[in-house]
Design a protein around this motif. Structure first.
Motif, PDB file in Angstrom:
ATOM      1  N   ALA A  15     -98.637  22.072 -59.361  1.00  0.00           N
ATOM      2  CA  ALA A  15     -97.734  23.181 -59.635  1.00  0.00           C
ATOM      3  C   ALA A  15     -96.398  22.638 -60.099  1.00  0.00           C
ATOM      4  N   VAL A  16     -95.833  23.242 -61.131  1.00  0.00           N
ATOM      5  CA  VAL A  16     -94.514  22.869 -61.626  1.00  0.00           C
ATOM      6  C   VAL A  16     -93.542  23.964 -61.226  1.00  0.00           C
ATOM      7  N   CYS A  17     -92.517  23.606 -60.467  1.00  0.00           N
ATOM      8  CA  CYS A  17     -91.575  24.576 -59.929  1.00  0.00           C
ATOM      9  C   CYS A  17     -90.157  24.249 -60.368  1.00  0.00           C
ATOM     10  N   ALA A  18     -89.398  25.281 -60.709  1.00  0.00           N
ATOM     11  CA  ALA A  18     -87.991  25.115 -61.052  1.00  0.00           C
ATOM     12  C   ALA A  18     -87.158  25.109 -59.779  1.00  0.00           C
ATOM     13  N   ILE A  19     -86.293  24.088 -59.651  1.00  0.00           N
ATOM     14  CA  ILE A  19     -85.387  24.016 -58.522  1.00  0.00           C
ATOM     15  C   ILE A  19     -84.356  25.146 -58.639  1.00  0.00           C
ATOM     16  N   SER A  20     -84.046  25.799 -57.525  1.00  0.00           N
ATOM     17  CA  SER A  20     -83.047  26.861 -57.530  1.00  0.00           C
ATOM     18  C   SER A  20     -81.699  26.316 -57.997  1.00  0.00           C
ATOM     19  N   PRO A  22     -77.794  27.561 -57.731  1.00  0.00           N
ATOM     20  CA  PRO A  22     -77.636  26.302 -57.014  1.00  0.00           C
ATOM     21  C   PRO A  22     -78.807  26.035 -56.069  1.00  0.00           C
ATOM     22  N   PRO A  23     -79.054  24.763 -55.746  1.00  0.00           N
ATOM     23  CA  PRO A  23     -80.217  24.410 -54.935  1.00  0.00           C
ATOM     24  C   PRO A  23     -79.984  24.570 -53.442  1.00  0.00           C
ATOM     25  N   SER A  24     -81.072  24.788 -52.728  1.00  0.00           N
ATOM     26  CA  SER A  24     -81.022  24.770 -51.266  1.00  0.00           C
ATOM     27  C   SER A  24     -81.110  23.321 -50.798  1.00  0.00           C
ATOM     28  N   SER A  25     -80.904  23.096 -49.515  1.00  0.00           N
ATOM     29  CA  SER A  25     -81.042  21.741 -48.968  1.00  0.00           C
ATOM     30  C   SER A  25     -82.472  21.231 -49.136  1.00  0.00           C
ATOM     31  N   THR A  26     -83.448  22.143 -49.013  1.00  0.00           N
ATOM     32  CA  THR A  26     -84.847  21.747 -49.210  1.00  0.00           C
ATOM     33  C   THR A  26     -85.093  21.349 -50.656  1.00  0.00           C
ATOM     34  N   ASP A  27     -84.538  22.104 -51.606  1.00  0.00           N
ATOM     35  CA  ASP A  27     -84.665  21.754 -53.022  1.00  0.00           C
ATOM     36  C   ASP A  27     -84.084  20.377 -53.290  1.00  0.00           C
ATOM     37  N   ILE A  28     -82.907  20.112 -52.741  1.00  0.00           N
ATOM     38  CA  ILE A  28     -82.250  18.818 -52.942  1.00  0.00           C
ATOM     39  C   ILE A  28     -83.113  17.700 -52.388  1.00  0.00           C
ATOM     40  N   THR A  60     -73.214  15.463 -53.740  1.00  0.00           N
ATOM     41  CA  THR A  60     -73.344  14.861 -55.070  1.00  0.00           C
ATOM     42  C   THR A  60     -74.617  15.344 -55.742  1.00  0.00           C
ATOM     43  N   TRP A  61     -75.713  15.386 -54.985  1.00  0.00           N
ATOM     44  CA  TRP A  61     -76.960  15.901 -55.533  1.00  0.00           C
ATOM     45  C   TRP A  61     -76.818  17.387 -55.890  1.00  0.00           C
ATOM     46  N   ARG A  62     -76.131  18.137 -55.037  1.00  0.00           N
ATOM     47  CA  ARG A  62     -75.966  19.562 -55.289  1.00  0.00           C
ATOM     48  C   ARG A  62     -75.184  19.784 -56.587  1.00  0.00           C
ATOM     49  N   ALA A  63     -74.140  18.996 -56.800  1.00  0.00           N
ATOM     50  CA  ALA A  63     -73.347  19.133 -58.017  1.00  0.00           C
ATOM     51  C   ALA A  63     -74.180  18.801 -59.245  1.00  0.00           C
ATOM     52  N   ARG A  64     -75.058  17.810 -59.136  1.00  0.00           N
ATOM     53  CA  ARG A  64     -75.906  17.428 -60.262  1.00  0.00           C
ATOM     54  C   ARG A  64     -76.867  18.539 -60.634  1.00  0.00           C
ATOM     55  N   LEU A  65     -77.341  19.276 -59.648  1.00  0.00           N
ATOM     56  CA  LEU A  65     -78.373  20.287 -59.873  1.00  0.00           C
ATOM     57  C   LEU A  65     -77.815  21.688 -60.089  1.00  0.00           C
ATOM     58  N   THR A  66     -76.503  21.827 -60.046  1.00  0.00           N
ATOM     59  CA  THR A  66     -75.877  23.147 -60.149  1.00  0.00           C
ATOM     60  C   THR A  66     -75.128  23.287 -61.478  1.00  0.00           C
ATOM     61  N   GLY A  67     -75.186  24.465 -62.056  1.00  0.00           N
ATOM     62  CA  GLY A  67     -74.424  24.733 -63.266  1.00  0.00           C
ATOM     63  C   GLY A  67     -75.261  25.413 -64.329  1.00  0.00           C
ATOM     64  N   LEU A  73     -86.990  20.514 -62.886  1.00  0.00           N
ATOM     65  CA  LEU A  73     -88.379  20.829 -62.565  1.00  0.00           C
ATOM     66  C   LEU A  73     -88.995  19.741 -61.700  1.00  0.00           C
ATOM     67  N   VAL A  74     -89.777  20.162 -60.717  1.00  0.00           N
ATOM     68  CA  VAL A  74     -90.515  19.229 -59.865  1.00  0.00           C
ATOM     69  C   VAL A  74     -91.982  19.617 -59.884  1.00  0.00           C
TER      70      VAL A  74
END
Length: 214
Positions: A15-20, A22-28, A60-67, A73-74
């Motif tokens: 399964a290919v899923c898009a990370i939220s 902004p991401p949750s802690s689980t997404d990160i 830092t990870w949250r900033a990378r994945l937000t915007g 995708l994972v």
């Protein structure tokens, strides 16, 4: 774009899923685990390093994945004996990819001639070695391209074209073949990835609201 697409390959469901965003802690956690495994397994494929990114804190990870102008995708794998959802929940992360609009990147990044309002880049495409040649990379790319069409349509309406660009190791024949099958073509030598020795640029155009090459 659907939050997940799935296919069965060799007895395993992917399964290919898009990370939220902004991401949750689980997404990160999910993305961090796959990204660090990629850096550790294939260090020559990246300009970054495992040591550098392993030191990133959650913010830092949250900033990378937000915007705006980006999607992460994972790809996850689940064995047949866990498909009832009773164990292993979301499945093992086996691949990742990011699609980022040119407008969201620092000026001058990428090859010459990229329209900052219509260009998109594939970054960090990776699949665990034991899951390669099962269509996982193609699924990641397919989901990323679907997002490009959605994002471009929201900005341009029903007319116009978007360009998608990526750099790939020149000797990676398997990856080049996958990209060529998806409509990408190698750019002339003057567009070589000067910041990534041994890499070449490839690109394709996409008509907004039509999933095919111009």
């Amino acid at each position: 774009m659907d939050k997940a697409t799935a296919a069965v390959r060799s007895g395993t469901t992917y399964a290919v899923c898009a990370i939220s965003n902004p991401p949750s802690s689980t997404d990160i956690h999910d993305y961090r685990e796959v990204r660090l495994t990629a850096l550790r397994t294939d260090p020559s494929a990246y300009s970054s390093t495992y040591e550098r990114e392993a030191a990133f804190d959650e913010e830092t990870w949250r900033a990378r994945l937000t915007g705006s102008g980006k999607v992460t995708l994972v790809a996850r794998a689940r064995r047949p004996d866990t498909l009832d959802g009773s164990t292993e929940g979301r499945g093992e992360g086996v691949g990742c990819m990011r699609m980022i609009a040119a407008r969201s990147l620092p000026a001058g990044e990428g090859p010459q001639g990229v329209d900052p309002e219509r260009g998109y880049f594939v970054f960090g495409m990776w699949v665990r070695p034991e899951h390669r040649r099962r269509g996982v990379g193609s699924r990641l790319l397919e989901s990323g391209l679907a997002w490009v069409l959605e994002d471009a349509a929201a900005r341009m309406g029903s007319e116009g074209a978007a360009g998608v660009w990526l750099a790939v190791t020149a000797t990676n024949s398997g990856a080049k073949r996958m990209y060529e099958e998806a409509g990408f073509r190698e750019l002339p030598e003057e567009h070589s990835a000067d910041d990534l020795p041994g890499e070449i640029w490839m690109s394709r155009k996409m008509q907004v609201n039509v999933f095919n090459e111009l």
